[in-house]
Design an enzyme around this catalytic site. Structure first.
Site, PDB file in Angstrom:
ATOM      1  N   ASP A  88       0.765  -1.786   0.309  1.00  0.00           N
ATOM      2  CA  ASP A  88       0.117   0.298  -0.388  1.00  0.00           C
ATOM      3  C   ASP A  88       0.883   0.774   0.317  1.00  0.00           C
ATOM      4  OD1 ASP A  88      -2.423   1.773   0.096  1.00  0.00           O
ATOM      5  OD2 ASP A  88      -2.952   1.316   1.835  1.00  0.00           O
ATOM      6  N   ARG A 237     -18.635   0.966   8.249  1.00  0.00           N
ATOM      7  CA  ARG A 237     -17.425   0.452   8.659  1.00  0.00           C
ATOM      8  C   ARG A 237     -17.354   1.572   9.417  1.00  0.00           C
ATOM      9  NH1 ARG A 237     -11.998  -0.908   6.248  1.00  0.00           N
ATOM     10  NH2 ARG A 237     -12.903   0.934   4.446  1.00  0.00           N
ATOM     11  N   HIS A 239     -14.234   3.801  10.047  1.00  0.00           N
ATOM     12  CA  HIS A 239     -13.025   3.734   9.927  1.00  0.00           C
ATOM     13  C   HIS A 239     -11.747   4.636  10.585  1.00  0.00           C
ATOM     14  CE1 HIS A 239      -9.452   4.615   6.718  1.00  0.00           C
ATOM     15  NE2 HIS A 239      -9.089   2.776   6.553  1.00  0.00           N
TER      16      HIS A 239
END
Lengths: 497, 64
Positions: A88, A237, A239
């Site tokens: 990433d 969700r 984060h």
């Protein structure tokens, strides 16, 4: 109404090449991950179709941002334990599979460290000319560059985002006294003349906003990235980007368990009337981090002043009432709740009494005692490079070099439990279906994502199996089916998709 | 899962458990200090050779 807190942790590891300070970190990360993948069979590539990191929980979308991740992902794989392992930006990253219990999520987070160790030793063994790539489970390079350890929690979409924000900010600003990983010095780029020999959090120096979509610039205390990776009508969700990467099992366990509890309480309206709103949350974040004595008092919006520990104790006391009212189901496994709450209580009591007594429990305390002990013994000034080196090396993931690994820290898991988590998926979320498909039918899985699997059954078209509910695809749901079918084609047919 | 004895007990025993935990606290502090001393005795063997260079060379760009 609180939904089951499906949770997981994504960790970006710091990466460096021994004796090659100018080595390209993207290449090094790729080499490292490929070294792991080459050692295991059945690699399956990640599928990006449903990735949308530009979607904002407040209800709008940032143009073009999805492509940012697309362009910078180089190596991507999903593992038989249900995790994702990839490059990433310029870091190797491990995203744990979805878990419903905090302790289970600790096990899969620790499995990530084990995977990194195996990757590092594979590089050392097979590289020619010989090369040693090292990873650090930390969040900054001490020069102002930070990288994340993000937590994810499943939440009820019906709860207004603004309610989450107001309920969680005082908790996020102050939870670092339990879950911080500690840092020698400061990297704060703004104006502040206070000396900071040691601070509680790795990340506090880098936050500039209360709420926002960014993760790399103007980082917010509450991140609004709205990628549910599930049925977005029912779920969101959350984060969470404010946390430090922890090595202590207890720190990670409490981080996940405490946060899952507070988020469930917000969903059930149980934090209403707590009135802990902070007057200046972003400043308070640093005030807390820069004061390891825990004496700093924070200004609340209503004019009162409270210490971080007092705010945490209020949340804990409210959580205790909440658990008395609803049980511990929100922590996934009823039997884990009382254990987690007992440890939560013990840690808060000792933080008030004398934090040094938690040097075998919490990362920031362990690191502080080590740094202070070394400085005392050798008569070093706070800015001595040897203390900064100890800070970095605390996070070295190699067994032989890890300073964390030399400390007599309390553990929650046996080594064999962590090792099995590198290959076996959790049984009580959709990660079970994902991981089991990959171990049983690796050649038939063309691509995988958090919320779907794509099968290549040898005939057109590819078959996509959606997994929009993180709580389906468990061993209970599909374990017997897996025993019955002999091939991916039989599986897909039986699923009727 | 491996769980420590002291957090394994039921909530009905919690008060008693807190009392028990309190008593040996002073000993516990000393024990932790002694363990740290042992680690400090040996830590130079494992520390990176050149701290200044190690810290300077550790640069991470990009992320999140």
């Amino acid at each position: 109404m609180a939904v089951q807190k499906v949770l997981g942790i994504e960790t970006e590891y710091g990466v460096s090449v021994v004796q090659q300070p100018d080595a390209n970190p993207i290449t090094a990360s790729s080499v490292l991950i490929n070294a792991y993948l080459s050692a295991i069979a059945g690699r399956v590539d990640w599928d990006f179709i449903d990735e949308s990191p530009g979607n904002d929980a407040r209800g709008f979308s940032v143009d073009g941002s999805p492509s940012i991740e697309l362009e910078t992902h180089l190596v991507n794989a999903v593992l038989t334990n249900g995790a994702r392992l990839y490059v990433d930006h310029a870091h190797p990253e491990y995203s744990s599979p979805e878990c419903i219990s905090p302790l289970e999520a600790v096990r899969y987070d620790k499995a990530g460290e084990y995977i990194m160790r195996r990757a590092m030793s594979n590089v050392k063994r097979v590289s020619s000319p010989p090369q040693e790539i090292v990873v650090y489970k930390n969040n900054s390079d001490r020069k102002g560059n930070s990288y994340g350890c993000h937590e994810n929690y499943l939440m009820d979409r019906a709860v207004p985002f603004s309610k989450i924000v107001s309920g969680v900010i005082p908790f996020f600003v102050t939870r670092q006294i339990v879950v911080g990983a500690g840092k020698v010095g400061t990297e704060f780029a703004g104006r502040d003349t206070r000396p900071v020999p040691f601070q509680i959090s790795q990340r506090a120096d880098f936050f500039e906003e209360e709420v926002g979509l960014e993760t790399t610039l103007k980082r917010p205390i509450v991140n609004t990235r709205d990628e549910p990776h599930s049925d977005g009508h029912r779920y969101r969700r959350l984060h969470v980007i404010i946390g430090d990467a922890n090595l202590s099992e207890t720190s990670t366990w409490l981080k996940l368990g405490m946060t899952a509890t507070i988020l469930s309480m917000i969903e059930d309206g149980f934090v209403n009337g707590m009135n802990l709103s902070l007057a200046h949350p972003v400043h308070a974040l640093r005030d807390v981090s820069w004061d390891p004595t825990l004496k700093e008092r924070l200004m609340l919006s209503d004019g009162r002043k409270m210490r971080a520990i007092e705010i945490q104790v209020e949340y804990f006391e409210r959580a205790t009432k909440y658990a008395e009212a609803v049980g511990y189901g929100f922590l996934g496994r009823e039997e884990e709740g009382p254990l987690l709450f007992a440890e939560w209580r013990r840690v808060l009591e000792l933080l008030e009494d004398d934090p040094a007594k938690l040097s075998d429990t919490l990362d920031w305390v362990a690191k502080r005692e080590l740094v202070a002990g070394y400085a005392d013994r050798h008569g070093l000034a706070p800015d001595d490079a040897r203390l900064a080196a100890i800070d970095l090396q605390y996070h070295d993931v190699r067994s032989a070099k890890s300073l964390f690994g030399r400390l007599p820290m309390r553990t929650l898991l046996k080594e064999e439990e962590v090792i099995s988590a590198t290959t076996e998926p959790p049984t009580d979320t959709r990660a079970y279906f994902r991981g089991t498909c990959l171990s049983r039918f690796p050649k038939s899985v063309a691509a995988a994502n958090w919320d779907s699997l794509i099968f290549d059954l040898g005939q057109d078209p590819l078959r996509r199996v959606p997994m929009m509910d993180p709580l389906r695809g468990t061993k209970k749901h599909v374990g017997e089916l897996f025993e019955r079918v002999q091939s991916a084609a039989e599986l897909v047919e039986a699923l009727g998709s | 899962m491996a769980e420590r004895e002291q957090v394994k007990r039921g909530s009905s025993e919690r008060e008693e458990e807190v009392e028990e935990a309190r008593e040996p606290k002073a000993d516990r502090s000393e024990k932790l200090k002694a363990e740290l001393d042992d680690i400090l005795d040996e830590i130079d063997e494992v520390l990176e050779d050149n701290a200044e260079e190690f810290v300077r060379n550790y640069v991470q760009k990009g992320g999140e």
